[in-house]
Design an enzyme around this catalytic site. Sequence first.
Site, short mmCIF file in Angstrom:
data_model
loop_
_atom_site.label_atom_id
_atom_site.label_comp_id
_atom_site.label_asym_id
_atom_site.label_seq_id
_atom_site.Cartn_x
_atom_site.Cartn_y
_atom_site.Cartn_z
N ALA A 105 12.87 -55.22 -26.26
CA ALA A 105 11.59 -54.77 -26.81
C ALA A 105 11.47 -53.25 -26.70
O ALA A 105 10.99 -52.59 -27.62
CB ALA A 105 10.44 -55.45 -26.08
N PHE B 90 13.25 -51.71 -29.52
CA PHE B 90 12.47 -51.87 -30.75
C PHE B 90 11.44 -50.74 -30.87
O PHE B 90 11.35 -50.08 -31.91
CB PHE B 90 11.77 -53.24 -30.74
CG PHE B 90 10.73 -53.42 -31.80
CD1 PHE B 90 11.08 -53.65 -33.12
CD2 PHE B 90 9.38 -53.36 -31.48
CE1 PHE B 90 10.12 -53.83 -34.11
CE2 PHE B 90 8.40 -53.53 -32.46
CZ PHE B 90 8.78 -53.76 -33.78
N TYR B 91 10.68 -50.49 -29.80
CA TYR B 91 9.66 -49.44 -29.84
C TYR B 91 10.27 -48.05 -29.95
O TYR B 91 9.74 -47.18 -30.66
CB TYR B 91 8.75 -49.54 -28.61
CG TYR B 91 7.88 -50.76 -28.61
CD1 TYR B 91 6.94 -50.98 -29.62
CD2 TYR B 91 7.99 -51.72 -27.62
CE1 TYR B 91 6.14 -52.11 -29.63
CE2 TYR B 91 7.19 -52.86 -27.62
CZ TYR B 91 6.27 -53.04 -28.64
OH TYR B 91 5.47 -54.16 -28.65
N GLU B 92 11.39 -47.83 -29.28
CA GLU B 92 12.04 -46.52 -29.36
C GLU B 92 12.48 -46.22 -30.79
O GLU B 92 12.47 -45.06 -31.22
CB GLU B 92 13.23 -46.46 -28.41
CG GLU B 92 12.81 -46.39 -26.96
CD GLU B 92 13.97 -46.48 -25.98
OE1 GLU B 92 13.81 -45.97 -24.85
OE2 GLU B 92 15.02 -47.07 -26.31
N PHE C 101 10.86 -46.62 -33.33
CA PHE C 101 9.69 -46.06 -34.02
C PHE C 101 9.19 -44.78 -33.37
O PHE C 101 8.11 -44.30 -33.69
CB PHE C 101 8.57 -47.10 -34.08
CG PHE C 101 8.90 -48.24 -34.99
CD1 PHE C 101 8.69 -48.15 -36.36
CD2 PHE C 101 9.48 -49.40 -34.49
CE1 PHE C 101 9.03 -49.20 -37.21
CE2 PHE C 101 9.81 -50.45 -35.33
CZ PHE C 101 9.59 -50.35 -36.69
#
Length: 172
Positions: free
Chosen positions: A134, A137-139, A141
């Site tokens: 997760a 995933f955020y990195e 963006f």
Amino acid sequence: MPDSIRITALNPANRDDFSCGNEALDRYIKQFAGQDIKRKIAVSYGAYKEKRLIGFYTLSAASIAAEELPEKLIKKLPKYPIPAILIGRLAIDISHQGKGLGSILLMDAIKRSIRGGELLGIFAILVDAKDEKAKSFYEHFGFTALEQNALRLFLPVQTALEVVSIEKTNGE
């Protein structure tokens, strides 16, 4: 976003069939989301295909201790807690995982956070990644881990505006 999917405020009905494969997130959406909404602790948004809940996230007020931010930012900010919005509990039903819905929900959450920041004043958007996958995933963006908690990430609103602009340019 596919025409058949719409993102709106969470409907208290139609949550029982939701399953993302994470027991805590499944329990939250089925048992606690409605309570958090009533108590004004969080606002929840659901992605619906027809009337079926296929994904959701929550937004709530938060703050970041200045010392948790990277040194280059600390110099430019006050020493008291920095206002933020927390995107919490983003989850996708198992039947729709791996199809890009997580990215769509995250973009929706970022856009709503920016709009909220126009009324309140926020410096950043926070997320709590449940694991390394997760976090990655955020990195992707533009989110960056806080100094004292590698799974709590932040995205300055100025950067979020660029992410949304890029997303619009790419037609996603």
